[in-house]
Design an enzyme around this catalytic site. Structure first.
Site, PDB file in Angstrom:
ATOM      1  N   SER A 136       0.860  -1.177   0.000  1.00 17.26           N
ATOM      2  CA  SER A 136       0.000   0.000   0.000  1.00 17.26           C
ATOM      3  C   SER A 136       0.900   1.232   0.000  1.00 17.26           C
ATOM      4  O   SER A 136       1.704   1.405   0.920  1.00 17.26           O
ATOM      5  CB  SER A 136      -0.890  -0.029   1.247  1.00 17.26           C
ATOM      6  OG  SER A 136      -1.641   1.149   1.341  1.00 17.26           O
ATOM      7  N   LYS A 162      -1.297  -1.004  -4.255  1.00 15.32           N
ATOM      8  CA  LYS A 162      -2.486  -0.235  -3.865  1.00 15.32           C
ATOM      9  C   LYS A 162      -2.102   1.223  -3.717  1.00 15.32           C
ATOM     10  O   LYS A 162      -1.105   1.544  -3.061  1.00 15.32           O
ATOM     11  CB  LYS A 162      -3.023  -0.804  -2.552  1.00 15.32           C
ATOM     12  CG  LYS A 162      -4.007   0.062  -1.795  1.00 15.32           C
ATOM     13  CD  LYS A 162      -4.682  -0.745  -0.691  1.00 15.32           C
ATOM     14  CE  LYS A 162      -4.792   0.038   0.600  1.00 15.32           C
ATOM     15  NZ  LYS A 162      -5.401  -0.735   1.690  1.00 15.32           N
ATOM     16  N   LYS A 164      -3.432   5.276  -2.783  1.00 10.94           N
ATOM     17  CA  LYS A 164      -4.448   6.018  -2.043  1.00 10.94           C
ATOM     18  C   LYS A 164      -4.981   7.122  -2.947  1.00 10.94           C
ATOM     19  O   LYS A 164      -4.195   7.877  -3.533  1.00 10.94           O
ATOM     20  CB  LYS A 164      -3.818   6.635  -0.786  1.00 10.94           C
ATOM     21  CG  LYS A 164      -3.368   5.592   0.236  1.00 10.94           C
ATOM     22  CD  LYS A 164      -4.550   4.908   0.893  1.00 10.94           C
ATOM     23  CE  LYS A 164      -4.101   4.018   2.050  1.00 10.94           C
ATOM     24  NZ  LYS A 164      -5.232   3.420   2.769  1.00 10.94           N
ATOM     25  N   ASP A 189      -7.453   2.809  -2.965  1.00  9.95           N
ATOM     26  CA  ASP A 189      -8.164   2.900  -1.679  1.00  9.95           C
ATOM     27  C   ASP A 189      -8.512   4.365  -1.416  1.00  9.95           C
ATOM     28  O   ASP A 189      -7.632   5.226  -1.370  1.00  9.95           O
ATOM     29  CB  ASP A 189      -7.244   2.375  -0.560  1.00  9.95           C
ATOM     30  CG  ASP A 189      -7.942   2.297   0.802  1.00  9.95           C
ATOM     31  OD1 ASP A 189      -9.127   2.677   0.883  1.00  9.95           O
ATOM     32  OD2 ASP A 189      -7.297   1.849   1.770  1.00  9.95           O
ATOM     33  N   GLU A 214     -11.283   0.342  -3.022  1.00 18.06           N
ATOM     34  CA  GLU A 214     -11.511   0.068  -1.598  1.00 18.06           C
ATOM     35  C   GLU A 214     -12.186   1.268  -0.934  1.00 18.06           C
ATOM     36  O   GLU A 214     -11.746   2.406  -1.099  1.00 18.06           O
ATOM     37  CB  GLU A 214     -10.147  -0.218  -0.947  1.00 18.06           C
ATOM     38  CG  GLU A 214     -10.212  -0.599   0.519  1.00 18.06           C
ATOM     39  CD  GLU A 214      -8.831  -0.988   1.067  1.00 18.06           C
ATOM     40  OE1 GLU A 214      -7.921  -1.302   0.273  1.00 18.06           O
ATOM     41  OE2 GLU A 214      -8.663  -0.948   2.298  1.00 18.06           O
ATOM     42  N   ASP A 239     -13.600  -1.915   3.643  1.00 16.45           N
ATOM     43  CA  ASP A 239     -12.613  -1.931   4.732  1.00 16.45           C
ATOM     44  C   ASP A 239     -13.311  -1.357   5.963  1.00 16.45           C
ATOM     45  O   ASP A 239     -13.892  -2.104   6.775  1.00 16.45           O
ATOM     46  CB  ASP A 239     -11.381  -1.113   4.290  1.00 16.45           C
ATOM     47  CG  ASP A 239     -10.342  -0.886   5.377  1.00 16.45           C
ATOM     48  OD1 ASP A 239     -10.565  -1.270   6.533  1.00 16.45           O
ATOM     49  OD2 ASP A 239      -9.281  -0.299   5.072  1.00 16.45           O
ATOM     50  N   LYS A 263      -9.277  -6.866   8.729  1.00 16.93           N
ATOM     51  CA  LYS A 263      -8.207  -6.539   9.669  1.00 16.93           C
ATOM     52  C   LYS A 263      -8.686  -7.061  11.015  1.00 16.93           C
ATOM     53  O   LYS A 263      -9.783  -6.692  11.462  1.00 16.93           O
ATOM     54  CB  LYS A 263      -8.000  -5.029   9.753  1.00 16.93           C
ATOM     55  CG  LYS A 263      -7.566  -4.392   8.442  1.00 16.93           C
ATOM     56  CD  LYS A 263      -7.433  -2.890   8.548  1.00 16.93           C
ATOM     57  CE  LYS A 263      -7.047  -2.289   7.195  1.00 16.93           C
ATOM     58  NZ  LYS A 263      -7.041  -0.819   7.198  1.00 16.93           N
ATOM     59  N   GLY A 291      -3.795  -4.037   6.506  1.00 13.86           N
ATOM     60  CA  GLY A 291      -2.744  -3.684   7.464  1.00 13.86           C
ATOM     61  C   GLY A 291      -3.039  -2.357   8.133  1.00 13.86           C
ATOM     62  O   GLY A 291      -3.877  -1.581   7.660  1.00 13.86           O
TER      63      GLY A 291
HETATM   64  O1  OSB Z   1      -7.118   1.953   4.694  1.00 14.56           O
HETATM   65  O2  OSB Z   1      -6.087   0.129   4.532  1.00 14.56           O
HETATM   66  C1  OSB Z   1      -6.166   1.268   4.975  1.00 14.56           C
HETATM   67  C2  OSB Z   1      -2.969   2.137   6.862  1.00 14.56           C
HETATM   68  C3  OSB Z   1      -3.494   2.706   7.992  1.00 14.56           C
HETATM   69  C4  OSB Z   1      -4.864   2.793   8.133  1.00 14.56           C
HETATM   70  C5  OSB Z   1      -5.700   2.347   7.126  1.00 14.56           C
HETATM   71  C6  OSB Z   1      -5.176   1.785   5.971  1.00 14.56           C
HETATM   72  C7  OSB Z   1      -3.779   1.699   5.846  1.00 14.56           C
HETATM   73  C8  OSB Z   1      -3.120   1.166   4.656  1.00 14.56           C
HETATM   74  C9  OSB Z   1      -1.733   0.569   4.797  1.00 14.56           C
HETATM   75  O3  OSB Z   1      -3.588   1.222   3.547  1.00 14.56           O
HETATM   76  C10 OSB Z   1      -1.743  -0.800   5.328  1.00 14.56           C
HETATM   77  C11 OSB Z   1      -0.394  -1.342   5.686  1.00 14.56           C
HETATM   78  O4  OSB Z   1       0.451  -1.487   4.800  1.00 14.56           O
HETATM   79  O5  OSB Z   1      -0.156  -1.620   6.873  1.00 14.56           O
HETATM   80 MG    MG Z   2      -8.359   0.776   3.467  1.00 11.77          MG
END
Ligand code: OSB
Ligand code: MG
Length: 369
Positions: A136, A162, A164, A189, A214, A239, A263, A291
């Site tokens: 990500s 992924k 953002k 995402d 996402e 999510d 998660k 994550g």
């Molecule tokens: O939306 O998945 C998410 C990190 C922190 C809070 C929310 C998200 C995320 C990530 C990174 O997208 C996830 C990771 O690599 O730990």
């Molecule tokens: Mg997410």
């Protein structure tokens, strides 16, 4: 599986790079490592995944501490446990606060696996010896920097990337990324950056051949997501909206998503995550492990969880080095050809690196049970 004591270590660790999403930036993490001990000296570990501000869910580092100390530890103290699967039920007398519950539940799972002398993977019924992982990538200051980051991720073998996105940086950004990487397994995402009023705008994302989008809409919505999915070819993955097995079941039956990101922290622990997994496997719904920018203990739990066969897509589980200068576990988590080997040794399969833990520790409290 009697518990003798529970210790909360409070840690402050800085991420190597700021992680930016449509909702804010994470750079300094403040969280707890939980140590759950039995009379024979076995220790189970858990990690809290709430951030210092409630931008992702309503929980924070402080609410998690409050819940653990004032409610959850006393519940474990008062109720003898025979199996970690009982913990979710035990905690259900308290509303929500899933991240606080999960940290303790997961530490108890690790303790159980160590008592049984099996790996956590075996403990929860995971079959995969290696798991596929993706990466990500947070929002970058420039598109050029993002392209460089993606190149690096591809070089490291990650199975998918992924990005953002939000309304200000989606179409142009994805267009540029696709020009550079036409065949890359790619997803986006939004962390709830859109509303249903953006539907015509969101439909344009269909042209980028994304694996999924996402959480495009509100963090607490499943109804509007169903309306959006009807008109979108790109599969929606939820999510933030999924806090429980019931949420997952409702979202699937409403057609709010085609894919789920689980998660354990968000759903209250491994038992509930496994229940969602079992349902998705039965219903043929694709699933992957999300994550929360975890340090080593949280990462280790994610690796065990993702070893269940119904995790059909690569998860957001990078190696320790991706986020941290030094991790609190040894060996640290490493990614090879886009895969992580699931440890075979007892429990989570990683040891605490005491020296590093102590370096980042700002407080500790022990509760005798
Ligand atoms: O939306 O998945 C998410 C990190 C922190 C809070 C929310 C998200 C995320 C990530 C990174 O997208 C996830 C990771 O690599 O730990
Ligand atoms: Mg997410």
């Amino acid at each position: 599986m009697q518990v003798q004591s529970i210790t909360l270590h409070k840690l402050q660790m800085d991420l190597k790079n700021p992680f930016k999403t449509s909702f804010g930036t994470v750079q300094n993490k403040e969280f707890f490592i939980l140590e759950v001990k039995d009379h024979e000296g076995h220790i189970g570990y858990g990690e809290t995944v709430a951030f210092t501000t409630p931008w992702y869910t309503e929980e924070t580092t402080k609410t998690v501490e409050h819940m653990l100390i004032d409610f959850l530890i006393p519940l474990v103290k008062e109720n003898p446990l025979h199996h970690p699967e009982e913990v979710h039920e035990l905690f259900s007398s308290l509303r929500k606060n899933n991240m606080a519950k999960a940290a303790l539940e997961m530490a108890i799972w690790d303790l159980y696996a160590k008592q049984q002398e099996i790996s956590l993977r075996e403990g929860i019924g995971g079959r995969k010896e290696r798991i596929d992982v993706g990466i990500s990538i947070g929002m970058q200051p420039t598109t050029k920097q993002l392209i460089e980051r993606i190149k690096m991720a591809i070089k490291q073998g990650f199975k998918r990337v992924k990005l953002k996105i939000g309304p200000e940086n989606d179409l142009k950004l994805l267009e540029t990324v696709r020009e550079h990487f036409p065949d890359l397994p790619l997803m986006a995402d939004a962390n709830s950056a859109y509303t249903l009023a953006d539907i015509d705008h969101l439909k344009q994302l269909d042209s980028f051949n994304l694996m999924m989008i996402e959480q495009p809409l509100a963090h607490d919505d499943i109804v509007d997501h169903a309306r959006l999915q009807e008109q979108l070819e790109t599969p929606i993955c939820l999510d933030e909206s999924i806090h429980s097995f019931k949420d997952a079941k409702d979202a699937i039956s409403l057609g709010s998503c085609a894919i789920i990101n689980v998660k354990a922290g968000r759903v209250g622990g491994l038992t509930e995550a496994k229940k969602i997994h079992d349902y998705c496997l039965k219903e043929g719904i694709d699933l992957w492990c999300g994550g929360m920018l975890e340090a080593g203990i949280g990462r280790a739990h994610n690796i065990a969880l993702a070893s269940l066969e119904g995790f059909t897509l690569p998860g957001d589980i990078a190696g320790s080095q991706h986020y941290w200068d030094e991790d609190i576990i040894y060996p640290e988590v490493t990614v090879e050809d886009g895969q992580i080997a699931v440890p075979e040794s007892k429990g989570i399969g990683y040891e605490i690196y005491e020296k590093i833990l102590n370096k980042y520790k700002i407080a500790s409290k022990t509760f005798s049970l």
